[in-house]
Design a protein around this motif. Structure first.
Motif, PDB file in Angstrom:
ATOM      1  N   VAL A  39      79.749  16.739 -57.994  1.00 18.86           N
ATOM      2  CA  VAL A  39      79.253  17.687 -57.741  1.00 18.86           C
ATOM      3  C   VAL A  39      80.125  19.158 -56.600  1.00 18.86           C
ATOM      4  O   VAL A  39      80.852  20.006 -57.024  1.00 18.86           O
ATOM      5  CB  VAL A  39      77.475  18.327 -57.577  1.00 18.86           C
ATOM      6  CG1 VAL A  39      77.101  19.291 -56.516  1.00 18.86           C
ATOM      7  CG2 VAL A  39      77.180  18.196 -59.119  1.00 18.86           C
ATOM      8  N   PHE A  40      80.499  18.260 -55.808  1.00 20.62           N
ATOM      9  CA  PHE A  40      80.713  18.745 -55.042  1.00 20.62           C
ATOM     10  C   PHE A  40      82.769  18.652 -55.247  1.00 20.62           C
ATOM     11  O   PHE A  40      82.813  20.328 -54.718  1.00 20.62           O
ATOM     12  CB  PHE A  40      81.613  17.819 -53.365  1.00 20.62           C
ATOM     13  CG  PHE A  40      81.632  18.486 -52.434  1.00 20.62           C
ATOM     14  CD1 PHE A  40      81.310  18.721 -51.120  1.00 20.62           C
ATOM     15  CD2 PHE A  40      82.892  18.400 -52.149  1.00 20.62           C
ATOM     16  CE1 PHE A  40      81.902  19.597 -50.176  1.00 20.62           C
ATOM     17  CE2 PHE A  40      84.275  18.870 -51.010  1.00 20.62           C
ATOM     18  CZ  PHE A  40      83.073  19.719 -49.462  1.00 20.62           C
ATOM     19  N   GLU A  41      82.959  18.326 -55.780  1.00 13.06           N
ATOM     20  CA  GLU A  41      84.403  18.161 -56.796  1.00 13.06           C
ATOM     21  C   GLU A  41      84.139  19.672 -57.656  1.00 13.06           C
ATOM     22  O   GLU A  41      85.025  20.505 -57.408  1.00 13.06           O
ATOM     23  CB  GLU A  41      84.689  17.478 -57.783  1.00 13.06           C
ATOM     24  CG  GLU A  41      86.023  16.562 -56.844  1.00 13.06           C
ATOM     25  CD  GLU A  41      86.196  15.416 -57.999  1.00 13.06           C
ATOM     26  OE1 GLU A  41      86.136  15.936 -58.872  1.00 13.06           O
ATOM     27  OE2 GLU A  41      85.642  13.973 -56.914  1.00 13.06           O
ATOM     28  N   ILE A  42      83.230  20.170 -58.396  1.00 10.97           N
ATOM     29  CA  ILE A  42      83.329  21.071 -59.132  1.00 10.97           C
ATOM     30  C   ILE A  42      82.619  22.403 -58.129  1.00 10.97           C
ATOM     31  O   ILE A  42      83.462  23.486 -58.285  1.00 10.97           O
ATOM     32  CB  ILE A  42      82.137  20.625 -60.176  1.00 10.97           C
ATOM     33  CG1 ILE A  42      82.719  19.417 -61.232  1.00 10.97           C
ATOM     34  CG2 ILE A  42      82.076  21.945 -61.725  1.00 10.97           C
ATOM     35  CD1 ILE A  42      81.499  18.869 -61.938  1.00 10.97           C
ATOM     36  N   PHE A  43      81.853  22.387 -57.791  1.00 10.05           N
ATOM     37  CA  PHE A  43      81.263  23.461 -56.753  1.00 10.05           C
ATOM     38  C   PHE A  43      81.766  23.785 -55.482  1.00 10.05           C
ATOM     39  O   PHE A  43      81.551  24.907 -55.153  1.00 10.05           O
ATOM     40  CB  PHE A  43      80.122  23.738 -57.381  1.00 10.05           C
ATOM     41  CG  PHE A  43      79.388  23.807 -58.747  1.00 10.05           C
ATOM     42  CD1 PHE A  43      79.493  24.826 -59.390  1.00 10.05           C
ATOM     43  CD2 PHE A  43      78.506  22.537 -58.810  1.00 10.05           C
ATOM     44  CE1 PHE A  43      78.660  24.932 -61.018  1.00 10.05           C
ATOM     45  CE2 PHE A  43      77.867  22.328 -60.593  1.00 10.05           C
ATOM     46  CZ  PHE A  43      78.783  23.230 -61.302  1.00 10.05           C
ATOM     47  N   VAL A 251      76.544  14.249 -67.823  1.00  6.01           N
ATOM     48  CA  VAL A 251      76.449  15.617 -66.888  1.00  6.01           C
ATOM     49  C   VAL A 251      76.943  16.726 -65.747  1.00  6.01           C
ATOM     50  O   VAL A 251      77.442  17.287 -65.867  1.00  6.01           O
ATOM     51  CB  VAL A 251      75.344  14.782 -65.765  1.00  6.01           C
ATOM     52  CG1 VAL A 251      75.168  15.955 -64.478  1.00  6.01           C
ATOM     53  CG2 VAL A 251      73.677  14.499 -66.782  1.00  6.01           C
ATOM     54  N   VAL A 252      78.684  15.320 -65.824  1.00  6.83           N
ATOM     55  CA  VAL A 252      79.206  15.768 -65.209  1.00  6.83           C
ATOM     56  C   VAL A 252      80.514  17.005 -66.100  1.00  6.83           C
ATOM     57  O   VAL A 252      80.615  17.734 -65.797  1.00  6.83           O
ATOM     58  CB  VAL A 252      80.050  14.263 -64.815  1.00  6.83           C
ATOM     59  CG1 VAL A 252      81.889  15.285 -63.922  1.00  6.83           C
ATOM     60  CG2 VAL A 252      79.871  13.790 -63.733  1.00  6.83           C
ATOM     61  N   GLU A 253      80.669  16.645 -67.414  1.00  5.64           N
ATOM     62  CA  GLU A 253      81.104  17.445 -68.073  1.00  5.64           C
ATOM     63  C   GLU A 253      80.126  18.503 -68.043  1.00  5.64           C
ATOM     64  O   GLU A 253      80.455  19.315 -68.849  1.00  5.64           O
ATOM     65  CB  GLU A 253      80.789  16.464 -69.928  1.00  5.64           C
ATOM     66  CG  GLU A 253      81.567  17.092 -70.881  1.00  5.64           C
ATOM     67  CD  GLU A 253      81.426  15.945 -71.776  1.00  5.64           C
ATOM     68  OE1 GLU A 253      81.538  17.099 -73.253  1.00  5.64           O
ATOM     69  OE2 GLU A 253      81.541  14.788 -72.086  1.00  5.64           O
ATOM     70  N   THR A 254      78.937  18.945 -68.638  1.00  6.72           N
ATOM     71  CA  THR A 254      78.135  20.165 -68.456  1.00  6.72           C
ATOM     72  C   THR A 254      77.966  21.011 -67.491  1.00  6.72           C
ATOM     73  O   THR A 254      78.795  21.902 -67.088  1.00  6.72           O
ATOM     74  CB  THR A 254      76.576  19.936 -68.556  1.00  6.72           C
ATOM     75  OG1 THR A 254      76.600  18.839 -70.210  1.00  6.72           O
ATOM     76  CG2 THR A 254      75.991  20.800 -68.768  1.00  6.72           C
ATOM     77  N   LEU A 255      78.634  19.892 -66.291  1.00  4.68           N
ATOM     78  CA  LEU A 255      78.549  21.250 -65.546  1.00  4.68           C
ATOM     79  C   LEU A 255      79.869  21.143 -65.164  1.00  4.68           C
ATOM     80  O   LEU A 255      80.268  22.262 -64.097  1.00  4.68           O
ATOM     81  CB  LEU A 255      78.035  19.840 -63.757  1.00  4.68           C
ATOM     82  CG  LEU A 255      76.529  19.321 -63.286  1.00  4.68           C
ATOM     83  CD1 LEU A 255      77.132  18.492 -62.196  1.00  4.68           C
ATOM     84  CD2 LEU A 255      75.757  20.630 -63.298  1.00  4.68           C
ATOM     85  N   THR A 256      81.094  20.439 -64.968  1.00  3.48           N
ATOM     86  CA  THR A 256      82.395  21.219 -65.304  1.00  3.48           C
ATOM     87  C   THR A 256      82.307  22.519 -66.453  1.00  3.48           C
ATOM     88  O   THR A 256      83.197  23.547 -65.635  1.00  3.48           O
ATOM     89  CB  THR A 256      83.592  19.869 -66.179  1.00  3.48           C
ATOM     90  OG1 THR A 256      83.054  19.064 -65.299  1.00  3.48           O
ATOM     91  CG2 THR A 256      84.450  20.286 -65.546  1.00  3.48           C
ATOM     92  N   ARG A 257      82.032  22.449 -67.493  1.00  5.31           N
ATOM     93  CA  ARG A 257      81.866  23.551 -68.652  1.00  5.31           C
ATOM     94  C   ARG A 257      81.458  24.987 -67.754  1.00  5.31           C
ATOM     95  O   ARG A 257      81.665  25.670 -67.899  1.00  5.31           O
ATOM     96  CB  ARG A 257      80.969  23.298 -69.707  1.00  5.31           C
ATOM     97  CG  ARG A 257      82.151  22.537 -70.938  1.00  5.31           C
ATOM     98  CD  ARG A 257      81.534  23.089 -72.455  1.00  5.31           C
ATOM     99  NE  ARG A 257      80.161  22.804 -72.074  1.00  5.31           N
ATOM    100  CZ  ARG A 257      79.363  21.372 -72.669  1.00  5.31           C
ATOM    101  NH1 ARG A 257      80.553  20.471 -72.868  1.00  5.31           N
ATOM    102  NH2 ARG A 257      78.287  20.922 -72.799  1.00  5.31           N
TER     103      ARG A 257
END
Lengths: 262, 267
Positions: A39-43, A251-257
Motif C-alpha cells: 500500500v505504501f509503495e502504491i499510494f 488485493v495488491v493487483e486491484t490496488l495497483t490498478r
C-alpha cells in the motif's frame, strides 16, 4: 479445488478431522506487514481524501468488466437468497423463500433502496424474481444439509481492515463461518453463497475471505468454500500460506490498478 | 493526557492487557460525585436527560428515533443467551430460542409495556423472528469466542450500568458485556461492531466513568477494554483518576452540546 458438486456442503466443511493442520496464529502479522508495504509503495505517504475500498465484490469482478450480478435485480436476488440462507442456518422453517426472506429483510432494513426497487416492480417482474429465488433456494437447501448448532455457525460475518493509515479499507462479509479459533487444530471454515455461476472471480473471493478472516482473528482458517445457488457447484480450498499470499497478490493487483488510474 | 492502548484482538493480547492493567485505580468520593452533580445542574434541560458513550462519541448530537430491529436487539438477546449457555451448557441456538420464548411469555402475561422488547417481539412476523435469532446467535457466539480464550475468571455482565446524578435529572449509562475478575480488581470488556473511530477513546472513558460511579464504593475497574472483532482490534483505557475525570468532562460537554442542539431545534 477439491470437491465435486453432489456432496453436501456440511460434509465438505467437516472433511477428515484427523488431517487438520495445527492452528496457525503466527502468519497474520506477516500478511499485514506485506499488505502495508505494498500500500505504501502504491499510494505513498500522502493521506487520500477518501479511502480505496476493496471488497469481495471488487475482486469477483476484477478484469471481467460489468457482469450480470451488477444489475439491481441480481443484487436484490442475491440479498433475498442471503437472507433466506440466514434463516436456514438458524433452523427457521422457511415456508416460502421469497415472501419469508423479503419479510425478514423488510424487518431488518425497511428503508433499503433495493426494497423500494422491488416494491416498484410490475407483476411480471415480481413473478420472474419469485421463480428465480425459489429455484436458487431449492438448489441451496439440496446442497447445504443441516448445519449443526454445535459448530457455532454465524452468518453474514463482517470484517474491516484499514491499511496505509486509512488510505485503503478492506471490507468483507462472509455468508457463513463455522468453528472456533481456540482449538489446537485449525477448525474454522468459511462459506460464500453466490447466486452467480462460479468463475475465475470465485477463486479470488474464496482467497479474499481467507485473508480477511486471518487478519480479523489472527488465526488462519481451515478451509474456504463457495457455493453457487445457480448451478449447485461447490468449490472448496484448504487454506495455507500459498493461498494467503495469492490473496495478498489479488488485493495488491486491484490496488495497483486503482493507483494507476488515480 | 489520558492514554489509550491498542492491540490486536487475540486471546494472548487481551490476556496481556488484563494482566498488565494497573492495580492502583481511581476512587470516586462523595465530593467527586457532588462536584459532578453540580456541573450537570449547571446545564439544565426541561426533560430528564439520558447520556451514554454513543452520545459522547457523537458530540452530544441527539440520536435519531429508536426503533427495535434485528440489529438493535442482538446485543440484549445475545448476551442473555450467552449467559444461559454459561449457566446451563446447551447450544447457542437453543439458548437464543429460550430467551425469545421468555420475552414472548412476558408479553403474553401482560408484563411487557408498550415499546419494550417483549412487546415488539410479540408483534413481529415469523421470518423477522428468524433473522433476530440469526443476529442474536452471531452476537452470543462472538461474545463467547472473545471471552473463551481468557485465562482469568469471567462472566457475561447481567446488565449495563446506570448512574443517576443526584438532583440533576440526568441518567448516565455505561455499556458492558463481559466482566473479568482478577485478584487485584475487575476489568470490563465491551464488544462493538465495525471499526474504532477517532472518538473510540472518549467513548471508552465515558463507559469507564459510569462503571466507576455505579460501583458501590466508587472504585474504578483496572481497565476498560473495547473489543472490535470486525476489525480485529482491542482498545483500552486504564481506570486512572485522569481517565475518569476526562470521561466525566466529556459527559458534561455532551450535555452542553445536547442542550445547544435542543435550543437550535426549538428555534
Amino acid at each position: 479445488m477439491t470437491e465435486p458438486a453432489p456432496e453436501l456442503l456440511i460434509e465438505v466443511l467437516r472433511g477428515d478431522r484427523a488431517r487438520r493442520p495445527r492452528r496457525d496464529d503466527a502468519r497474520a502479522a506477516g500478511l499485514r506487514a506485506s499488505l502495508e508495504d505494498h500500500v505504501f509503495e502504491i499510494f505513498g505517504p500522502p493521506r487520500r481524501e477518501t479511502p480505496v475500498v476493496v471488497s469481495s465484490a471488487t475482486l469477483r469482478g476484477s478484469g471481467h468488466g460489468f457482469e450480470l450480478f451488477d444489475s439491481t435485480l441480481s443484487r436484490a436476488r442475491g440479498h433475498v437468497i442471503s437472507t433466506a440462507f440466514r434463516l436456514l442456518v438458524a433452523h427457521v422453517h422457511v415456508e416460502d423463500p421469497y415472501d419469508d426472506a423479503l419479510g425478514a429483510w423488510r424487518g431488518e432494513r425497511p428503508d433499503d433502496e433495493l426494497l423500494s426497487v422491488i416494491a416498484h416492480l410490475d407483476d411480471d417482474q415480481v413473478a420472474r424474481l419469485r421463480a428465480d429465488v425459489t429455484s436458487h433456494f431449492a438448489t441451496l437447501t439440496k446442497g447445504l444439509g443441516p448445519i449443526p448448532s454445535s459448530w457455532w455457525p454465524r452468518t453474514s460475518q463482517r470484517a474491516r481492515q484499514l491499511l496505509g493509515g486509512g488510505n485503503v479499507q478492506l471490507r468483507d462479509v462472509v455468508d457463513l463461518v463455522v468453528g472456533s479459533t481456540h482449538h489446537e487444530v485449525a477448525s474454522v471454515a468459511l462459506v460464500d453463497i453466490t447466486t452467480s455461476p462460479l468463475g475465475a472471480g470465485a477463486e479470488r473471493v474464496m482467497r479474499f475471505h481467507a485473508l480477511m478472516q486471518t487478519l480479523r482473528t489472527s488465526v488462519v482458517p481451515l478451509r474456504t468454500s463457495i457455493f453457487s445457488s445457480a448451478t449447485g457447484e461447490l468449490w472448496t480450498l484448504d487454506v495455507d500460506a500459498e493461498l494467503l499470499m495469492r490473496a495478498v497478490g489479488d488485493v495488491v493487483e486491484t490496488l495497483t490498478r486503482v493507483g494507476a488510474s488515480s | 493526557m489520558s492514554s489509550l492502548v491498542q492491540r490486536r484482538l487475540t486471546p494472548r493480547d487481551v490476556g496481556e492487557l488484563i494482566d498488565a492493567a494497573p492495580v492502583d485505580v481511581a476512587l470516586m468520593s462523595e465530593e467527586h460525585r457532588a462536584s459532578l452533580a453540580s456541573r450537570f445542574r449547571a446545564v439544565p434541560i426541561p426533560d430528564h436527560r439520558r447520556l451514554d458513550a454513543w452520545m459522547v462519541e457523537q458530540a452530544g448530537r441527539p440520536p435519531g428515533p429508536f426503533a427495535w430491529s434485528p440489529v438493535t436487539v442482538r446485543r440484549i438477546l445475545g448476551n442473555n443467551a450467552a449467559r444461559r449457555v454459561m449457566r446451563t451448557p446447551d447450544t447457542i441456538l437453543n439458548a437464543v430460542r429460550d430467551e425469545l420464548a421468555d420475552q414472548l411469555l412476558r408479553a403474553v402475561k401482560g408484563y411487557a409495556r408498550p415499546g419494550s422488547l417483549g412487546h415488539w417481539l410479540a408483534g413481529v412476523s415469523h421470518p423477522v423472528l428468524g433473522l433476530i435469532t440469526a443476529e442474536a446467535i452471531n452476537w452470543a457466539t462472538q461474545t463467547l469466542q472473545c471471552a473463551e480464550g481468557l485465562d482469568h475468571e469471567w462472566r457475561i455482565a447481567s446488565s449495563d450500568v446506570y448512574y443517576d446524578v443526584a438532583g440533576a435529572r440526568t441518567t448516565l449509562r455505561g455499556r458492558r458485556d463481559v466482566v473479568v475478575d482478577t485478584d487485584s480488581g475487575r476489568v470490563i470488556i465491551r464488544i462493538r461492531s465495525g471499526q474504532p473511530g477517532k472518538s473510540a477513546g472518549p467513548g471508552l472513558r465515558s463507559d469507564l466513568v459510569v462503571e466507576t460511579l455505579a460501583h458501590r464504593e466508587g472504585l474504578a475497574p483496572r481497565r476498560y477494554l473495547g473489543l472490535w472483532p470486525d476489525a480485529g482490534l482491542v482498545l483500552g483505557v486504564d481506570g486512572s483518576m485522569e481517565n475518569v475525570r476526562a470521561g466525566a468532562r466529556d459527559f458534561v460537554r455532551a450535555a452542553v452540546a445536547q442542550r445547544r442542539h435542543g435550543v437550535d431545534r426549538a428555534a
